[in-house]
Design a protein around this motif. Structure first.
Motif, PDB file in Angstrom:
ATOM      1  N   ASP A  77       0.808  -1.221   0.000  1.00  0.00           N
ATOM      2  CA  ASP A  77       0.000   0.000   0.000  1.00  0.00           C
ATOM      3  C   ASP A  77       0.842   1.272   0.000  1.00  0.00           C
ATOM      4  OD1 ASP A  77      -2.389  -1.351  -0.041  1.00  0.00           O
ATOM      5  OD2 ASP A  77      -2.906  -0.952   2.046  1.00  0.00           O
ATOM      6  N   GLU A  78       1.990   1.234   0.665  1.00  0.00           N
ATOM      7  CA  GLU A  78       2.817   2.427   0.794  1.00  0.00           C
ATOM      8  C   GLU A  78       4.279   2.060   0.644  1.00  0.00           C
ATOM      9  OE1 GLU A  78       1.128   5.463   3.898  1.00  0.00           O
ATOM     10  OE2 GLU A  78       1.214   3.468   4.831  1.00  0.00           O
ATOM     11  N   GLY A 109       4.603  -0.530   3.444  1.00  0.00           N
ATOM     12  CA  GLY A 109       3.370  -0.774   4.184  1.00  0.00           C
ATOM     13  C   GLY A 109       2.622  -1.872   3.468  1.00  0.00           C
ATOM     14  N   ARG A 148      -0.489  -4.435   3.244  1.00  0.00           N
ATOM     15  CA  ARG A 148      -1.843  -4.774   3.697  1.00  0.00           C
ATOM     16  C   ARG A 148      -1.997  -6.279   3.517  1.00  0.00           C
ATOM     17  NH1 ARG A 148      -5.971  -2.388   5.632  1.00  0.00           N
ATOM     18  NH2 ARG A 148      -5.162  -0.350   5.015  1.00  0.00           N
ATOM     19  N   SER A 203      -3.916  -3.212  14.362  1.00  0.00           N
ATOM     20  CA  SER A 203      -2.994  -3.149  13.229  1.00  0.00           C
ATOM     21  C   SER A 203      -3.705  -2.734  11.950  1.00  0.00           C
ATOM     22  CB  SER A 203      -2.293  -4.501  13.029  1.00  0.00           C
ATOM     23  OG  SER A 203      -3.218  -5.470  12.607  1.00  0.00           O
ATOM     24  N   THR A 225      -2.513  -3.788   8.293  1.00  0.00           N
ATOM     25  CA  THR A 225      -1.295  -3.304   7.641  1.00  0.00           C
ATOM     26  C   THR A 225      -0.104  -3.489   8.579  1.00  0.00           C
ATOM     27  OG1 THR A 225      -2.524  -1.677   6.357  1.00  0.00           O
ATOM     28  CG2 THR A 225      -0.161  -1.320   6.566  1.00  0.00           C
ATOM     29  N   TYR A 254       4.281  -2.891   8.643  1.00  0.00           N
ATOM     30  CA  TYR A 254       5.338  -2.102   8.017  1.00  0.00           C
ATOM     31  C   TYR A 254       6.655  -2.846   8.172  1.00  0.00           C
ATOM     32  CZ  TYR A 254       1.735   1.354   7.934  1.00  0.00           C
ATOM     33  OH  TYR A 254       0.547   1.989   7.673  1.00  0.00           O
ATOM     34  N   ARG A 285       3.092   2.515  11.944  1.00  0.00           N
ATOM     35  CA  ARG A 285       3.728   3.230  10.830  1.00  0.00           C
ATOM     36  C   ARG A 285       4.777   4.225  11.309  1.00  0.00           C
ATOM     37  NH1 ARG A 285       1.360   7.988   7.498  1.00  0.00           N
ATOM     38  NH2 ARG A 285       2.256   7.696   5.439  1.00  0.00           N
TER      39      ARG A 285
END
Length: 146
Positions: A83-84, A95, A97, A107, A110, A112, A131
Motif C-alpha cells: 500500500d505504501e 506498508g 496490507r 494493526s 497493515t 510495516y 507506521r
C-alpha cells in the motif's frame, strides 16, 4: 515501439548496486506483489536477518531462511498488497496490507517492514505494526546509506 519493449525489459531487471533506494523499493514491490521469491533473493544479502524491533535475538537469519519464511507467511494469507512505499538513503519501508489472516488488534491489517540496505542489498528486515515507529527506525538507520 522499441522504447516500449525496453521499458518492459527494464521492469524485470534487478537493481544494480548503487542504483538507489527508489529502484530497490520498486524491485521489492514487484517481488512481494508477485510472491516471486527468486526476484526477492536477488536483493537479499546472504546474511540478511529478519526480526522484531527491540529483541536481542535477530530472529530469522540467512537468505534461504528468510525466503522460506516469506513463502510460509504468503501461503497463510489470501492476498497481500503493497500500500505504501517510503525510501531513505539506507532503508526502504513498505506498508503491507495483509488479507486473510488474523492480525493483532489495532494493526488495521497493515504491517510495516523496514528493509535496511547496505551497498544495494537488504541486510536487515524489521517488522512494525505502527507506521510512525517504522518510519522513525528507517530514518534513524538511514546513515548506513546505499
Amino acid at each position: 515501439m522499441l522504447s516500449d519493449s525496453v521499458s518492459r525489459e527494464d521492469e524485470h531487471m534487478s537493481p544494480s548496486r548503487g542504483s538507489g533506494p527508489s529502484a530497490l523499493a520498486a524491485h521489492l514491490r514487484r517481488a512481494l506483489d508477485a510472491a516471486d521469491w527468486q526476484v526477492l533473493a536477488e536483493v537479499l544479502h546472504p546474511n540478511v536477518c529478519w526480526g522484531h524491533p527491540g529483541r536481542s535475538a535477530r530472529g530469522c537469519c540467512g537468505r534461504s531462511r528468510v525466503l522460506g519464511r516469506c513463502a510460509r507467511l504468503y501461503a497463510r494469507t489470501q492476498r497481500m498488497t503493497v500500500d505504501e512505499t517510503f525510501t531513505y538513503p539506507g532503508a526502504v519501508v513498505l506498508g503491507l496490507r495483509i488479507h486473510g489472516v488474523a492480525l493483532t488488534a489495532g494493526s488495521g491489517g497493515t504491517v510495516y517492514q523496514v528493509f535496511d540496505v547496505v551497498d544495494g542489498l537488504v541486510t536487515h528486515i524489521t517488522g512494525y505494526a505502527d507506521r510512525s515507529r517504522a518510519l522513525q527506525a528507517a530514518y534513524c538507520g538511514a546513515a548506513a546509506g546505499f
